[in-house]
Design an enzyme around this catalytic site. Structure first.
Site, PDB file in Angstrom:
ATOM      1  N   SER A 247       0.606  -1.296  -0.045  1.00 12.94           N
ATOM      2  CA  SER A 247       0.026  -0.099   0.090  1.00 12.94           C
ATOM      3  C   SER A 247       1.023   1.259  -0.041  1.00 12.94           C
ATOM      4  O   SER A 247       1.992   0.976   0.313  1.00 12.94           O
ATOM      5  CB  SER A 247      -0.804   0.211   1.104  1.00 12.94           C
ATOM      6  OG  SER A 247      -0.025   0.395   2.448  1.00 12.94           O
ATOM      7  N   LYS A 248       0.454   2.228  -0.372  1.00  9.12           N
ATOM      8  CA  LYS A 248       1.116   3.541  -0.384  1.00  9.12           C
ATOM      9  C   LYS A 248       1.485   3.854   0.839  1.00  9.12           C
ATOM     10  O   LYS A 248       2.731   4.548   1.029  1.00  9.12           O
ATOM     11  CB  LYS A 248       0.188   4.684  -1.182  1.00  9.12           C
ATOM     12  CG  LYS A 248       0.966   5.885  -1.449  1.00  9.12           C
ATOM     13  CD  LYS A 248       0.181   6.563  -2.416  1.00  9.12           C
ATOM     14  CE  LYS A 248       1.171   7.833  -2.976  1.00  9.12           C
ATOM     15  NZ  LYS A 248       0.625   8.595  -4.048  1.00  9.12           N
ATOM     16  N   ARG A 249       0.434   3.692   1.871  1.00  9.60           N
ATOM     17  CA  ARG A 249       0.774   4.266   3.124  1.00  9.60           C
ATOM     18  C   ARG A 249       2.361   3.414   3.812  1.00  9.60           C
ATOM     19  O   ARG A 249       3.206   4.021   4.470  1.00  9.60           O
ATOM     20  CB  ARG A 249      -0.419   3.856   4.217  1.00  9.60           C
ATOM     21  CG  ARG A 249      -0.142   4.409   5.547  1.00  9.60           C
ATOM     22  CD  ARG A 249      -1.298   5.114   5.956  1.00  9.60           C
ATOM     23  NE  ARG A 249      -2.649   4.181   5.992  1.00  9.60           N
ATOM     24  CZ  ARG A 249      -2.675   3.087   6.359  1.00  9.60           C
ATOM     25  NH1 ARG A 249      -2.377   2.684   7.387  1.00  9.60           N
ATOM     26  NH2 ARG A 249      -3.974   2.376   6.200  1.00  9.60           N
ATOM     27  N   GLY A 252       4.944   3.629  -0.036  1.00 11.66           N
ATOM     28  CA  GLY A 252       5.349   4.860  -0.731  1.00 11.66           C
ATOM     29  C   GLY A 252       4.999   4.780  -2.207  1.00 11.66           C
ATOM     30  O   GLY A 252       3.962   3.915  -2.576  1.00 11.66           O
TER      31      GLY A 252
END
Ligand code: GLU
Length: 493
Positions: A247-249, A252
């Site tokens: 995930s982006k969280r 990145g």
């Protein structure tokens, strides 16, 4: 097989995730393989989280990857009235009912179940309301949701043959009477998704295993609506090395397709990598052209187990999965040079490095130079950074190169401008001629030719290593080489 019609229905609440791109690719490949159609549907029902920027980003990402669709984009919100109408059709046919239970009542029932350590599911209290009672509550303006009536009294299960997972069955006892329209009149995703798939005549639903929990309920909806149930294929999730969802969280930018676009990936190289993340041809092939992949792709060869995105956050050597990089390098080295040139052109234009001559009088030089340097590069963006000295005068000098190839031999400060004079005098600036001049000078000075050659490399290209130096000199050209060598002294200060 009836006409193959598949869909890619992203929720536009963020960038195009590589997992989403993989879903789109599998659907696209399947459609192409069976001369079918791919429908793009934007599932924008979450008004708070859906954005135009996300819609634009998703479409741009798909186009960049070369994924084409045959219909759409359709927008789910435009069909909200139809979704609600279908819910009311289900009420009339006895498959759904209005539920007036308040949040407080439901919370209380949930708490009681928890205390008794029973699993909670709605008890169907409002199923028993008579028509007059319903009418009376509606007349009083009481809010209601619409619930689907799960016919679990006689037992039984919903089962389906998933093309990836095999037979999947779920007992009806485990499915509560689920809500299909909220009390504010908004249809729920479960319903909208099915109504849209029926209208779009979707034959195969290829989606992530994160939706597996919805499938049994959705099959009940298809049946109650009298529509044929599509074939389902649920793909494995993509996890990181610690088995966490990417995930982006936590990971990145590397989970966004746009990141690869900005880093200079070749679109098809990323697509090739993503397809292998959860699918295998059954042999050890890794590089596929579009046509080869369309030919080889089958749903049955999608892996059942989760795929691993091999990314080590703290390893500066690999800014993403090393396999993605190596596949990209393969394409960078082997694509027809004209194709590489097209990608470099777009990148140079964005970075102010493009010169019209590269498309005209200097075309042959431009192509030969790209071809000379590409073998050491990882992405298209490297031409503007690592290869900058070929295309501009404002390039940087690698610190290690200056230290090792120049500062270690302070005499080069005098020798390189001398070499510049000899090179300036050449009437034919060929690799053979420049090599002869450099070896001659080294002999006169009684140093190894490598000292002169490496010093020249660093002054002329800024780099520690690179392709054959004499070819490099020809590519950079007499004038620029001479000018750079004349100013070599500045690097010793
Ligand atoms: N909008 C859903 C998502 O983005 C799609 C679900 C489906 O494929 O049925 O996850």
């Amino acid at each position: 097989m009836t006409e193959v019609r598949v869909r890619f229905p992203p929720s536009p609440t963020g960038y195009l995730h590589i997992g989403g791109a993989r879903t789109a690719l599998y659907n696209w490949l399947f459609a192409k393989k069976h001369n079918g159609k791919l429908v793009l549907r934007i599932e924008d029902t979450d008004a708070e989280r859906s954005t135009q920027a996300s819609i634009d980003g998703i479409i741009e990402g798909l186009e960049w990857l070369g994924i084409t669709w045959d219909e759409g984009p359709y927008f789910q919100t435009e069909f909200a009235a139809e979704h609600v109408a279908r819910a009311h059709q289900l009420i009339r046919s006895g498959h759904a009912y209005k539920c007036f239970c308040t949040k407080e009542e439901l919370d209380q029932k949930r708490d009681l179940a928890q205390e008794a350590k029973r699993e909670y599911g709605y008890d169907g209290a409002c199923r028993r309301l008579g028509a007059a009672e319903v009418a009376e509550r509606e007349a009083r303006g009481l809010p209601y949701v619409v619930r689907f009536k799960v016919e679990r009294e006689a037992g039984g299960e919903v089962s389906f043959e998933d093309r990836v997972l095999g037979v999947v069955a779920r007992s009806l006892h485990d499915i509560e009477d689920f809500v299909i329209v909220r009390s504010n009149g908004q249809p729920l995703y479960l319903l909208s998704n099915v109504v849209d798939d029926i209208r779009d005549r979707i034959s195969h639903v290829i989606r992530g295993q994160d939706h597996l929990g919805n499938t049994a309920k959705q099959i009940l909806l298809y049946r109650a609506l009298g529509a044929p149930v599509p074939v389902f294929a649920h793909m494995p999730l993509t996890l990181d090395l610690n088995k966490a969802k990417i995930s982006k969280r936590s990971h990145g930018e590397i989970v966004a397709v746009q990141f690869y676009q900005q880093r200079g990936f070749i679109p098809w190289a990323l697509a090739n990598f993503l397809v292998l993340l959860g699918w295998s041809p059954g042999d050890d092939r890794e590089i596929f052209s579009r046509e080869e992949l369309i030919e080889a792709f089958t749903l049955e060869r999608i892996n059942r187990s989760n795929s691993i995105f091999n990314y080590k956050k703290d390893d500066p050597k690999f800014f993403t999965d090393p396999k993605a990089i190596s596949i990209n390098e393969h394409y960078l080295r082997t694509l027809p040079i004209e194709e590489v040139a097209g990608l470099v052109e777009a990148d140079f234009k964005a970075k102010g490095l493009w010169r019209e001559g590269y498309a005209g009088a200097e075309r042959a030089w431009f192509l030969a130079t790209l071809d000379l340097v590409r073998s050491r590069f990882h992405t298209i963006a490297d031409f503007a950074t690592l290869g900058r000295a070929y295309f501009a005068d404002d390039f940087e000098f690698e610190e290690a190169a200056v230290r090792k190839n120049l500062l270690k031999f302070p005499e080069l400060k005098e020798w390189l401008p001398q070499l510049a004079d000899r090179l300036a005098a050449l009437s034919d600036f060929t690799p053979e001629a420049t090599e002869a001049v450099m070896r001659e000078l080294a002999e006169e000075l009684k140093v190894k030719p490598g000292v002169v050659i490496n010093g020249v490399r660093t002054v002329v290209t800024g780099r520690l290593a690179g392709p054959s130096m004499f070819e490099v000199l020809t590519a950079i050209g007499q004038q620029r080489v001479v000018a750079r060598l004349r100013r070599a002294g500045e690097l010793f200060d």
